[in-house]
Design a protein around this motif. Structure first.
Motif, PDB file in Angstrom:
ATOM      1  N   MET A  86       0.839  -1.211   0.000  1.00  0.00           N
ATOM      2  CA  MET A  86       0.000   0.000   0.000  1.00  0.00           C
ATOM      3  C   MET A  86       0.874   1.260   0.000  1.00  0.00           C
ATOM      4  N   LYS A  87       0.531   2.214  -0.875  1.00  0.00           N
ATOM      5  CA  LYS A  87       1.348   3.425  -1.001  1.00  0.00           C
ATOM      6  C   LYS A  87       0.548   4.667  -0.647  1.00  0.00           C
ATOM      7  N   THR A  88       1.272   5.707  -0.295  1.00  0.00           N
ATOM      8  CA  THR A  88       0.621   6.990  -0.037  1.00  0.00           C
ATOM      9  C   THR A  88       0.244   7.602  -1.389  1.00  0.00           C
ATOM     10  N   ASP A  89      -0.975   8.178  -1.487  1.00  0.00           N
ATOM     11  CA  ASP A  89      -1.379   8.745  -2.772  1.00  0.00           C
ATOM     12  C   ASP A  89      -0.521   9.949  -3.141  1.00  0.00           C
TER      13      ASP A  89
ATOM     14  N   THR B 226      -1.054  13.463  -1.429  1.00  0.00           N
ATOM     15  CA  THR B 226      -0.520  13.506  -0.065  1.00  0.00           C
ATOM     16  C   THR B 226       1.005  13.596  -0.097  1.00  0.00           C
TER      17      THR B 226
ATOM     18  N   ILE C 147       3.210  16.561   1.554  1.00  0.00           N
ATOM     19  CA  ILE C 147       4.249  16.287   2.550  1.00  0.00           C
ATOM     20  C   ILE C 147       5.544  17.004   2.160  1.00  0.00           C
TER      21      ILE C 147
ATOM     22  N   SER D  55       8.511  23.824   6.572  1.00  0.00           N
ATOM     23  CA  SER D  55       8.961  23.557   7.950  1.00  0.00           C
ATOM     24  C   SER D  55      10.415  23.970   8.177  1.00  0.00           C
TER      25      SER D  55
ATOM     26  N   TYR E   2      11.477  26.137  11.314  1.00  0.00           N
ATOM     27  CA  TYR E   2      12.522  25.752  12.282  1.00  0.00           C
ATOM     28  C   TYR E   2      13.547  26.885  12.438  1.00  0.00           C
TER      29      TYR E   2
ATOM     30  N   LEU F  51       7.133  21.124  16.459  1.00  0.00           N
ATOM     31  CA  LEU F  51       7.029  20.921  15.004  1.00  0.00           C
ATOM     32  C   LEU F  51       7.547  19.520  14.640  1.00  0.00           C
ATOM     33  N   THR F  52       8.576  19.063  15.345  1.00  0.00           N
ATOM     34  CA  THR F  52       9.086  17.707  15.112  1.00  0.00           C
ATOM     35  C   THR F  52       8.028  16.683  15.489  1.00  0.00           C
TER      36      THR F  52
ATOM     37  N   TRP G  37       5.294  16.454  12.860  1.00  0.00           N
ATOM     38  CA  TRP G  37       5.698  15.655  11.702  1.00  0.00           C
ATOM     39  C   TRP G  37       5.714  14.161  12.025  1.00  0.00           C
TER      40      TRP G  37
ATOM     41  N   ARG H  74       2.029  13.239  12.133  1.00  0.00           N
ATOM     42  CA  ARG H  74       1.394  13.312  10.801  1.00  0.00           C
ATOM     43  C   ARG H  74       1.853  12.156   9.912  1.00  0.00           C
ATOM     44  N   LEU H  75       3.156  11.864   9.920  1.00  0.00           N
ATOM     45  CA  LEU H  75       3.668  10.793   9.056  1.00  0.00           C
ATOM     46  C   LEU H  75       3.118   9.432   9.465  1.00  0.00           C
TER      47      LEU H  75
ATOM     48  N   GLN I   1      -0.116   9.449   7.640  1.00  0.00           N
ATOM     49  CA  GLN I   1      -0.124   9.586   6.174  1.00  0.00           C
ATOM     50  C   GLN I   1       0.743   8.564   5.445  1.00  0.00           C
ATOM     51  N   LEU I   2       1.662   7.906   6.148  1.00  0.00           N
ATOM     52  CA  LEU I   2       2.425   6.832   5.517  1.00  0.00           C
ATOM     53  C   LEU I   2       1.878   5.500   6.047  1.00  0.00           C
TER      54      LEU I   2
ATOM     55  N   GLU J 252      -4.741   6.567   3.725  1.00  0.00           N
ATOM     56  CA  GLU J 252      -4.602   7.170   5.044  1.00  0.00           C
ATOM     57  C   GLU J 252      -5.601   6.614   6.026  1.00  0.00           C
TER      58      GLU J 252
END
Lengths: 53, 299
Positions: A1-4, A7, A11, A18, A22, B98-99, B102, B105-106, B109-110, B298
């Motif tokens: 399964m892969k991320t579309d 998305t 990312i 980001s 930072y 923020l870290t 991420w 979120r990952l 989403q992964l 997801e």
């Protein structure tokens, strides 16, 4: 399964944003030193020792 | 005065937070806020996840940090100790949270990361009981812990004390089943404060939406609202939804009440529940099998 693909693109885009987020507080701090003329690293004994080595 | 504030945060990061969580947990339990969902299996899982990271994982990470950092970064100890307090505070607040945004979120989403975070979402209730509920691998690789440990070594330990304390209070409050944010949406003169608050930090409304078992009602947003201390990241990246309402159900639709040890220790231990994401050969993402075959990645 892969991320579309959408998305994946989001990312990558958000990861690039980001990097700026930072860096932002560090850059603002350096800007404030530039404006005020402050050099706090010169007053701190430990940091001063490190820089003279 | 400063001494007392310092003392509060020192204790908060030690025994203070677990005590606060226990007190809030007792209040939640007495008001029946867990309804009938806190079964024996959920109870064991919640307690193990509350205790093990505090007495094993975190001390081990701190010990390894003390051991490894002088080797990895020689002569760098306290090199940034000159950074003024409020700038240090801002640098750490952004770097840490923020870290974590991420990292979180990952895991949503992964698809290959989902099962490491699933344990936190399988609870069919909100509250102190499930706030610490995580798979052990997710806890061990909690990326911002390493970043913050490094920043402490580099000399930013004092601002870290305050950032971690404030962050712990906000994230604990966001998981609570006590809807403390409601007055900010209902009392007229508090509404402007509420507007800022819900965009800046995680609140029960926005974080409960993240733990919803469905997004069909327009309130649940389990594919977003990833923020932990700051909700601002969700606003910036467009991953957040603000409704000022609370979902009617929590957890995951395809939850099979997997054994507590499988939820805590997957993939070291697998579930025996047939078709479970945590079973041997089970689907990577359960709802993609039940609802939309292989199309939605997801959770």
């Amino acid at each position: 399964m892969k991320t579309d693909k959408v998305t994946q693109q989001k990312i990558i885009r958000d990861a690039l944003i980001s990097i700026v987020l930072y860096a932002l507080p560090v850059l603002l701090m350096l800007l404030s030193f530039r404006i005020s003329g402050e050099r706090p690293w010169k007053q701190h004994p430990q940091a001063a020792v490190k820089t003279t080595r | 005065m400063l001494h007392y504030i310092e003392l509060i945060f020192t204790n908060l990061n030690g025994w203070g937070l677990p005590v606060i969580m226990l007190i809030i947990g007792i209040v939640e339990f007495s008001f029946g806020l867990y309804e009938n969902h806190w079964t024996n299996n959920e109870r064991i899982l919640d307690i193990v996840c509350f205790v093990v990271p505090r007495i094993v994982v975190r001390p081990l990470i701190a010990y390894l940090g003390v051991l490894l950092l002088p080797t990895l970064l020689p002569n760098a100890k306290n090199i940034f100790a000159w950074v003024p307090f409020w700038w240090g505070f801002a640098i750490i607040a952004v770097a840490d949270d923020l870290t974590q945004y991420w990292y979180h979120r990952l895991h949503h989403q992964l698809p290959w990361l989902w099962r490491f975070h699933r344990t936190h979402h399988s609870a069919p209730y909100m509250g102190m009981a499930m706030a610490s509920r995580q798979n052990i691998i997710y806890t061990i690789f909690f990326s911002q812990i390493y970043l913050t440990t490094t920043l402490v070594y580099l000399g930013l330990g004092y601002p870290v004390l305050f950032v971690t304390g404030i962050k712990a209070l906000i994230t604990t409050g966001a998981h609570s089943s006590i809807k403390w944010d409601k007055p900010f949406y209902t009392i007229r003169w508090l509404k402007p404060v509420g507007w800022v608050l819900e965009r800046l930090i995680s609140t029960p409304a926005t974080h409960h939406a993240h733990h919803a078992d469905s997004s069909d009602d327009g309130i649940g947003n389990y594919k977003g609202n990833f923020g932990n201390m700051f909700f601002l990241w969700d606003i910036i990246f467009g991953t957040g939804i603000i409704t000022r309402q609370y979902p009617s159900g929590y957890g995951i639709k395809h939850y099979k009440q997997e054994e507590w040890y499988a939820q805590f220790l997957w993939p070291l231990f697998k579930s025996r529940r047939k078709g479970s994401e945590l079973s041997a050969g089970g689907p990577m993402v359960g709802d993609s099998v039940a609802v939309v075959p292989a199309a939605v990645a997801e959770v």
